[in-house]
Design an enzyme around this catalytic site. Sequence first.
Site, PDB file in Angstrom:
ATOM      1  N   ASN A 209      -8.234  -2.593  15.690  1.00 12.08           N
ATOM      2  CA  ASN A 209      -7.167  -2.570  16.710  1.00 12.08           C
ATOM      3  C   ASN A 209      -7.429  -1.403  17.654  1.00 12.08           C
ATOM      4  O   ASN A 209      -8.272  -0.543  17.366  1.00 12.08           O
ATOM      5  CB  ASN A 209      -5.793  -2.472  16.028  1.00 12.08           C
ATOM      6  N   LYS A 338      11.593  -1.202   8.096  1.00  9.62           N
ATOM      7  CA  LYS A 338      10.438  -0.501   7.496  1.00  9.62           C
ATOM      8  C   LYS A 338      10.875   0.826   6.876  1.00  9.62           C
ATOM      9  O   LYS A 338      10.385   1.214   5.820  1.00  9.62           O
ATOM     10  CB  LYS A 338       9.354  -0.265   8.551  1.00  9.62           C
TER      11      LYS A 338
HETATM   12  O1  PMT Z   1      -3.677   6.080  17.995  1.00 10.30           O
HETATM   13  P1  PMT Z   1      -2.989   5.992  19.331  1.00 10.30           P
HETATM   14  O2  PMT Z   1      -3.820   5.279  20.370  1.00 10.30           O
HETATM   15  O3  PMT Z   1      -2.481   7.309  19.789  1.00 10.30           O
HETATM   16  O4  PMT Z   1      -1.710   5.040  19.141  1.00 10.30           O
HETATM   17  C1  PMT Z   1      -0.645   5.447  18.348  1.00 10.30           C
HETATM   18  C2  PMT Z   1      -0.065   4.298  17.522  1.00 10.30           C
HETATM   19  C3  PMT Z   1       0.506   3.227  18.440  1.00 10.30           C
HETATM   20  C4  PMT Z   1      -1.165   3.677  16.628  1.00 10.30           C
HETATM   21  C5  PMT Z   1       1.072   4.945  16.635  1.00 10.30           C
HETATM   22  O5  PMT Z   1       2.052   5.477  17.459  1.00 10.30           O
HETATM   23  C6  PMT Z   1       1.682   3.924  15.696  1.00 10.30           C
HETATM   24  O6  PMT Z   1       2.628   3.252  16.024  1.00 10.30           O
HETATM   25  N1  PMT Z   1       1.149   3.827  14.437  1.00 10.30           N
HETATM   26  C7  PMT Z   1       1.583   2.851  13.425  1.00 10.30           C
HETATM   27  C8  PMT Z   1       1.070   1.493  13.776  1.00 10.30           C
HETATM   28  C9  PMT Z   1       1.323   0.510  12.679  1.00 10.30           C
HETATM   29  O7  PMT Z   1       0.392   0.128  12.003  1.00 10.30           O
HETATM   30  O8  PMT Z   1       2.568   0.211  12.465  1.00 10.30           O
HETATM   31  P2  PMT Z   1       3.040  -0.842  11.324  1.00 10.30           P
HETATM   32  O9  PMT Z   1       4.375  -1.175  11.786  1.00 10.30           O
HETATM   33  O10 PMT Z   1       2.048  -1.924  11.138  1.00 10.30           O
HETATM   34  O11 PMT Z   1       3.070   0.012   9.985  1.00 10.30           O
HETATM   35  C10 PMT Z   1       4.205   0.765   9.599  1.00 10.30           C
HETATM   36  C11 PMT Z   1       3.761   2.022   8.857  1.00 10.30           C
HETATM   37  O12 PMT Z   1       3.121   1.650   7.616  1.00 10.30           O
HETATM   38  C12 PMT Z   1       2.792   2.876   9.599  1.00 10.30           C
HETATM   39  O13 PMT Z   1       3.132   4.220   9.373  1.00 10.30           O
HETATM   40  C13 PMT Z   1       1.444   2.543   8.972  1.00 10.30           C
HETATM   41  O14 PMT Z   1       0.552   3.668   9.001  1.00 10.30           O
HETATM   42  C14 PMT Z   1       1.847   2.210   7.543  1.00 10.30           C
HETATM   43  N2  PMT Z   1       0.962   1.205   6.897  1.00 10.30           N
HETATM   44  C15 PMT Z   1       0.823  -0.038   7.426  1.00 10.30           C
HETATM   45  C16 PMT Z   1       0.012  -0.971   6.797  1.00 10.30           C
HETATM   46  C17 PMT Z   1      -0.637  -0.608   5.592  1.00 10.30           C
HETATM   47  N3  PMT Z   1      -1.430  -1.466   4.967  1.00 10.30           N
HETATM   48  N4  PMT Z   1      -0.483   0.615   5.086  1.00 10.30           N
HETATM   49  C18 PMT Z   1       0.305   1.538   5.720  1.00 10.30           C
HETATM   50  O15 PMT Z   1       0.444   2.667   5.240  1.00 10.30           O
END
Ligand code: PMT
Length: 396
Positions: A209, A338
Site C-alpha cells: 500500500n 476499532k
Molecule cells: O505512512 P504515511 O504515508 O505517513 O501514512 C500514514 C497512515 C495513513 C498509514 C497512518 O496515518 C494510518 O492511518 N495508519 C493505519 C492504517 C491502517 O492500517 O489502518 P487499519 O484501520 O487497517 O488498522 C487499524 C490499526 O490496526 C492500525 O493501527 C494498524 O497498524 C493495526 N493493524 C492492522 C492490521 C493488522 N494485521 N495488524 C495491525 O496491528
Amino acid sequence: MILQGNRVTLGITGGIAAYKAAELVRLMVKDELRVRVIMTVNATRFVTPLTFQTLSQSQVRLDTFETASPERVEHVILAQETDLLVVAPATANILAKMARGIADDMLSTLYLAYAGTTLLAPAMNTQMYLHPATQDNLRILKDRGAIVLNPGEGELACGDYGPGRFPDPPYIMERILDLLYKKDLEGKSLLVTAGPTREFFDEIRFISNPSSGKMGFAIAQEARRRGGKVYLVSGPTYLTPPWGVEHIPVTSAREMHKRVLALFPHVDVVIKAAAVADFHPLPLVDKGKFKKGKKDSLTLELKANPDILAQLGKKKKGQILVGFAAESHELLKNAQEKLEGKNLDLIVANKISEGFGKDTSKVAILRRDGTTCELPTMSKDEVARVVLDEVIPLLS
Ligand code: PMT
C-alpha cells in the site's frame, strides 16, 4: 514544539565550513528558534556577517566592546539570554581557547560568562583534529560537560582524507532540538510502527500500500526528542530513521508481528501508525520468479495475517495502546469500533485520502472515555506532538 528555551547563541569560527553554518541558521529559524550569531574575525574572512544577519534577522556580534547602550555589558547579558551555546564550526583555535579559559574575543569571552550547556561541532584538517593538543582540549571540554559532535570522515576541502568534516546541518539541528526539548517522556519506552508491509507471492512481486512511513517516523522523532526510549519497527520506506531511535526494519506483516510481540513486554506505550496488510498471498512458486506462461488470468489465494494490535489489546498489562484507523467512509464510527474491538486507549482516525504519503494529515483522536478531538489539517510533526500530548496524561 515544547521547548525548555529557544534562545540559541551560535558561534561561528574561521574554517571553510563556516559557509555551511548558513544552512544551520536557516534550519534554526525555520524551527522558530531565536538565533543570535557571534562570528570570530577569522570567520568573517570566509563568509560575510551580512549572510548571517539576513538569515537570523538579528545583528551579528563581532566585537566584545560593541554595545547597543553604555550600561549593557554585552557578553554577560548575551550569556544570560542564552539557553544553548552552539559553536559550529569549532576550529582547533577556539577549542584551545575554551579549554584553557582564554577570553580574547566576543565568543571566547561569552563562553566564560555562560553557565549552560554547550554543543560543539569541530571541523578542521585531519592532522589538526588528531593532534594531541586538540584531542586534549576536547577531553577537557567533554569532562566539563560540553557535548562534542564527532566530525564526519571523508575528503576535506584541504585535500586530506580522514576525520574533520563538518557534520550535516540537519544532524546538528536534531542534536540542538534534542537538547532544548522538554523531556516529558524521560524514563518511558515507546514502540512505534510505521510504513507499509510487503506481502510477496514470488521472489520479487508483492502486495503493498502507499504508506510512506512519514506519520510513524514523525511520532518516533517527537517521542525521542521528548526523552523517550524509542523502538521504531517499520516496513520498507525511503526515510532516514530519526537520530537516537532504535530502528528495526521489517518487510512483511508476519515479520512485524514477531518483532512487535517480542518488544511489547519491555515498553510503556505502543503507537501503531503502520499500514499493515490484513492478508498475504500464498506463494506461487517455491523459489525465484513466477512464469506467466500463456495464462490470461491468475488467482492469488490470500491468507489472513495476525492482527497485531488486537493481540496486544488482549495481552496488555498496563501499557498504553494507540491505534490508527485509515478509513474511506464512516470515519468516526469505524474508528470507534476499532478502539473498542482492539482494546485501545486512543485511536487516531484519518481518511485514506488525507493520510497516505502526504506531509500533512487531518485527524480525529478518539478517547476511551467516548470523547473525540477533531483537528484541522496539520503537518505530521504537529499531529505527532498532539498524539503524544494525549498519551502523557494516560501514563501517570
Ligand atoms: O505512512 P504515511 O504515508 O505517513 O501514512 C500514514 C497512515 C495513513 C498509514 C497512518 O496515518 C494510518 O492511518 N495508519 C493505519 C492504517 C491502517 O492500517 O489502518 P487499519 O484501520 O487497517 O488498522 C487499524 C490499526 O490496526 C492500525 O493501527 C494498524 O497498524 C493495526 N493493524 C492492522 C492490521 C493488522 N494485521 N495488524 C495491525 O496491528
